[in-house]
Enzyme design. Structure first.
Site, PDB file in Angstrom:
ATOM      1  N   LYS A 130       0.857  -1.191   0.000  1.00  0.00           N
ATOM      2  CA  LYS A 130       0.000   0.000   0.000  1.00  0.00           C
ATOM      3  C   LYS A 130       0.887   1.234   0.000  1.00  0.00           C
ATOM      4  O   LYS A 130       1.973   1.234   0.595  1.00  0.00           O
ATOM      5  CB  LYS A 130      -0.866   0.004   1.270  1.00  0.00           C
ATOM      6  CG  LYS A 130      -2.088   0.870   1.165  1.00  0.00           C
ATOM      7  CD  LYS A 130      -3.219   0.166   0.469  1.00  0.00           C
ATOM      8  CE  LYS A 130      -4.446   1.039   0.372  1.00  0.00           C
ATOM      9  NZ  LYS A 130      -5.561   0.335  -0.241  1.00  0.00           N
ATOM     10  N   GLY A 236     -23.163   6.003  -3.745  1.00  0.00           N
ATOM     11  CA  GLY A 236     -22.112   6.596  -4.569  1.00  0.00           C
ATOM     12  C   GLY A 236     -21.795   5.743  -5.781  1.00  0.00           C
ATOM     13  O   GLY A 236     -22.673   5.094  -6.360  1.00  0.00           O
ATOM     14  N   ASN A 237     -20.521   5.730  -6.155  1.00  0.00           N
ATOM     15  CA  ASN A 237     -20.088   5.052  -7.380  1.00  0.00           C
ATOM     16  C   ASN A 237     -20.383   3.557  -7.365  1.00  0.00           C
ATOM     17  O   ASN A 237     -20.643   2.968  -8.412  1.00  0.00           O
ATOM     18  CB  ASN A 237     -18.579   5.253  -7.581  1.00  0.00           C
ATOM     19  CG  ASN A 237     -18.269   6.679  -7.942  1.00  0.00           C
ATOM     20  OD1 ASN A 237     -19.022   7.329  -8.669  1.00  0.00           O
ATOM     21  ND2 ASN A 237     -17.179   7.193  -7.418  1.00  0.00           N
TER      22      ASN A 237
HETATM   23  P1  NAI Z   1     -18.160   7.090  -3.227  1.00  0.00           P
HETATM   24  O1  NAI Z   1     -17.423   8.167  -2.525  1.00  0.00           O
HETATM   25  O2  NAI Z   1     -18.501   7.263  -4.663  1.00  0.00           O
HETATM   26  O3  NAI Z   1     -19.520   6.769  -2.466  1.00  0.00           O
HETATM   27  C1  NAI Z   1     -19.634   6.706  -1.076  1.00  0.00           C
HETATM   28  C2  NAI Z   1     -20.959   7.354  -0.717  1.00  0.00           C
HETATM   29  O4  NAI Z   1     -21.181   7.154   0.671  1.00  0.00           O
HETATM   30  C3  NAI Z   1     -20.991   8.849  -0.976  1.00  0.00           C
HETATM   31  O5  NAI Z   1     -22.142   9.171  -1.735  1.00  0.00           O
HETATM   32  C4  NAI Z   1     -21.047   9.451   0.434  1.00  0.00           C
HETATM   33  O6  NAI Z   1     -21.760  10.667   0.466  1.00  0.00           O
HETATM   34  C5  NAI Z   1     -21.754   8.348   1.182  1.00  0.00           C
HETATM   35  N1  NAI Z   1     -21.584   8.362   2.641  1.00  0.00           N
HETATM   36  C6  NAI Z   1     -20.510   8.742   3.381  1.00  0.00           C
HETATM   37  N2  NAI Z   1     -20.765   8.558   4.692  1.00  0.00           N
HETATM   38  C7  NAI Z   1     -22.011   8.041   4.783  1.00  0.00           C
HETATM   39  C8  NAI Z   1     -22.831   7.623   5.865  1.00  0.00           C
HETATM   40  N3  NAI Z   1     -22.409   7.691   7.124  1.00  0.00           N
HETATM   41  N4  NAI Z   1     -24.057   7.143   5.584  1.00  0.00           N
HETATM   42  C9  NAI Z   1     -24.500   7.051   4.316  1.00  0.00           C
HETATM   43  N5  NAI Z   1     -23.758   7.439   3.244  1.00  0.00           N
HETATM   44  C10 NAI Z   1     -22.535   7.923   3.479  1.00  0.00           C
HETATM   45  O7  NAI Z   1     -17.295   5.750  -2.997  1.00  0.00           O
HETATM   46  P2  NAI Z   1     -17.441   4.393  -3.774  1.00  0.00           P
HETATM   47  O8  NAI Z   1     -16.434   4.337  -4.857  1.00  0.00           O
HETATM   48  O9  NAI Z   1     -18.868   4.140  -4.067  1.00  0.00           O
HETATM   49  O10 NAI Z   1     -16.932   3.359  -2.672  1.00  0.00           O
HETATM   50  C11 NAI Z   1     -17.743   3.012  -1.573  1.00  0.00           C
HETATM   51  C12 NAI Z   1     -16.934   2.221  -0.573  1.00  0.00           C
HETATM   52  O11 NAI Z   1     -16.422   1.043  -1.184  1.00  0.00           O
HETATM   53  C13 NAI Z   1     -15.696   2.965  -0.059  1.00  0.00           C
HETATM   54  O12 NAI Z   1     -15.487   2.588   1.278  1.00  0.00           O
HETATM   55  C14 NAI Z   1     -14.575   2.440  -0.934  1.00  0.00           C
HETATM   56  O13 NAI Z   1     -13.313   2.516  -0.281  1.00  0.00           O
HETATM   57  C15 NAI Z   1     -14.997   1.000  -1.111  1.00  0.00           C
HETATM   58  N6  NAI Z   1     -14.488   0.380  -2.326  1.00  0.00           N
HETATM   59  C16 NAI Z   1     -14.781   0.916  -3.542  1.00  0.00           C
HETATM   60  C17 NAI Z   1     -14.310   0.330  -4.701  1.00  0.00           C
HETATM   61  C18 NAI Z   1     -14.648   0.888  -6.037  1.00  0.00           C
HETATM   62  O14 NAI Z   1     -14.436   0.192  -7.035  1.00  0.00           O
HETATM   63  N7  NAI Z   1     -15.183   2.102  -6.136  1.00  0.00           N
HETATM   64  C19 NAI Z   1     -13.468  -0.886  -4.655  1.00  0.00           C
HETATM   65  C20 NAI Z   1     -13.256  -1.405  -3.312  1.00  0.00           C
HETATM   66  C21 NAI Z   1     -13.742  -0.765  -2.209  1.00  0.00           C
END
Ligand code: NAI
Length: 438
Positions: A130, A236-237
């Protein structure tokens, strides 16, 4: 110069200031090949090596830790190499805030070990590592010139350690940053599609979460996703496409939450024709996790499963994308197990980010079998079979699934790559003996 002791209790700006005064731009902490003790490249930094060596929680015989202070912007940048038997250490570079040097080191050590487990359990021929860059509060991290500088220099660090670690995108880092890294090194993945990268992996990640849910339902004898209720935290994503895949799979009802009002509104609009309700929640408010549902899918932030939330969960299964969902990986794994909630280890089901990056060098095929096999039922290292193996052993031994998955991953992580199994330590010795490679 007399150093303030102990070094690990300092703030990062204080350590960076000391390194500058000493004229140290780069340093490493690497085990001695004869006696195995961690040795610092500079005698004055040996207390840091001793502190890590004495730690039984986050230090796990890591093969090498490499650091530099950026030429500009006073930022500490690090590469944490955990284990390279399966190949070069792979994992993203995190750009995050830390109060102390200890916090910074612990995060890097733990995340690197986590990547060893994630990559090994996914059957990837990559080791685990990492990158961590500590945010300097005095620097405007939204300034594109600052970011380009920082990430170019991070690329130089990758080149200088000869490829024992190959970096990627992680929290706080975006694809534009990876393009800057790529300007200075070939030892990176997650570069933009315009220069041959694999692009945003969020949709495959969502598919991986669905595969984990299916395996969990099968293990519990609860059938398929059809007719179930799923609660998705974070739209999110990953969360938003996940909702889509769930309705495609016949889920009856999805409840969602986000702290971002726009994301909630967008999801409400997108899924207007379905049985879907999304709520705006306050950051830190975990009451929403107690939704009546069959499956809870954490797709927001880490540490949401803890002694406050676990006793209130209504779900039978927890399966989501968020990294480090358990606040304490042992205590909370056992607490979920004791409550009869089946936890699908996050590093097993959210692997698709690293999976899509893993073969960037090998070129692209549409509906790539090397990617699709992670999502199907037939491959032994695919999410489905890997999860069923973990649940079966967990059931047989009465052990919590996170611990079982870590032990299975650990065993796999020692399997040597057929060609490059011993190369990581050899590269690290080269850096130690001959100096930084660039
Ligand atoms: P993102 O940032 O696009 O979406 C996360 C969402 O969670 C945001 O809309 C944010 O406003 C919301 N959020 C934050 N705190 C919150 C809470 N307490 N309650 C409800 N919603 C809340 O991130 P993404 O890419 O969707 O990733 C989500 C999780 O998955 C992260 O922890 C990331 O590290 C993990 N992850 C993502 C991968 C990927 O391919 N994007 C791969 C492996 C892990």
């Amino acid at each position: 110069m007399t150093l303030p002791q102990p070094l690990h209790t300092l703030t990062i700006p204080r350590l960076v200031g000391i390194l500058r005064d000493l004229g140290i731009r780069r340093f490493f902490l690497v085990p001695d090949p004869d006696h195995g003790e961690l040795v610092a490249s500079h005698a004055v930094l040996q207390p840091l090596a001793d502190f890590i060596q004495a730690d039984g929680r986050d230090f796990d015989g890591h093969e090498g830790l490499f650091f530099q202070v950026s030429r500009r912007h006073d930022t500490l940048q690090g590469a944490f190499v955990h284990r390279t038997c399966r190949g070069q250490a792979a994992g993203g570079v995190r750009y995050w805030s830390y109060d102390t040097v200890e916090d910074y080191l612990r995060d890097g050590l733990r995340l690197a070990m986590g990547m060893t487990h994630k990559n090994a359990l996914a059957g990837l021929w990559w080791g685990g590592g990492k990158g961590v860059m500590a945010r300097n509060p005095a620097v405007d991290r939204d300034d594109p010139d600052v970011r380009a500088d920082l990430y170019r220099e991070y690329g130089e660090l990758m080149t200088s350690i000869g490829g024992c670690y190959v970096t990627a995108e992680d929290v706080g880092t975006c694809v534009t940053d990876m393009a800057a890294v790529f300007e200075r090194t070939r030892f990176t993945t997650c570069i933009p599609p315009a220069v041959g990268g694999s692009g945003n992996p969020s949709v495959p990640t969502a598919r991986g979460v669905v595969a984990g849910m299916r395996a969990a339902l099968e293990h519990l004898g609860l059938g398929t996703l059809e007719g179930k209720t799923v609660a998705v935290q974070g739209l999110g994503n990953v969360g938003e496409p996940l909702v889509d895949f769930l309705f495609d799979a016949g889920v009856a009802r999805v409840v969602g939450s986000d702290v971002d009002t726009e994301r909630v509104a967008r999801a409400m609009e997108r899924f207007a024709g379905e049985d879907f309700v999304a709520t705006v929640v306050e950051r830190g408010d975990d009451a929403w996790l107690a939704q009546p549902c069959d499956i809870l899918a954490p797709c927001a932030t880490g540490a949401i499963l803890n002694p406050r939330s676990i006793p209130r969960l209504e779900a039978r299964i927890v399966c989501g994308a968020a990294n480090n969902q358990l606040e304490d990986p042992v205590r909370d794994d056992e607490a979920l197990h004791a409550r009869g909630v089946l936890y699908v280890p996050d590093f097993l089901t959210n692997r698709m980010g690293i999976v899509t990056c893993a073969d960037e060098q090998a070129g692209y095929v549409s509906e790539d079998p090397l990617i699709e096999r992670h999502l199907g039922r037939d491959w032994e290292h695919g999410i489905h079979q890997a999860a069923l193996r973990v649940f079966a052993e967990s059931h047989a031994r009465g052990a919590a699934p996170g611990a079982v998955a870590r032990a299975q991953a650990d065993a796999l992580s020692f399997e040597p790559h057929p060609i490059f199994g011993h190369r990581g330590p050899a590269i690290i010795r080269s850096v130690v003996v001959n100096g930084w490679a660039g």
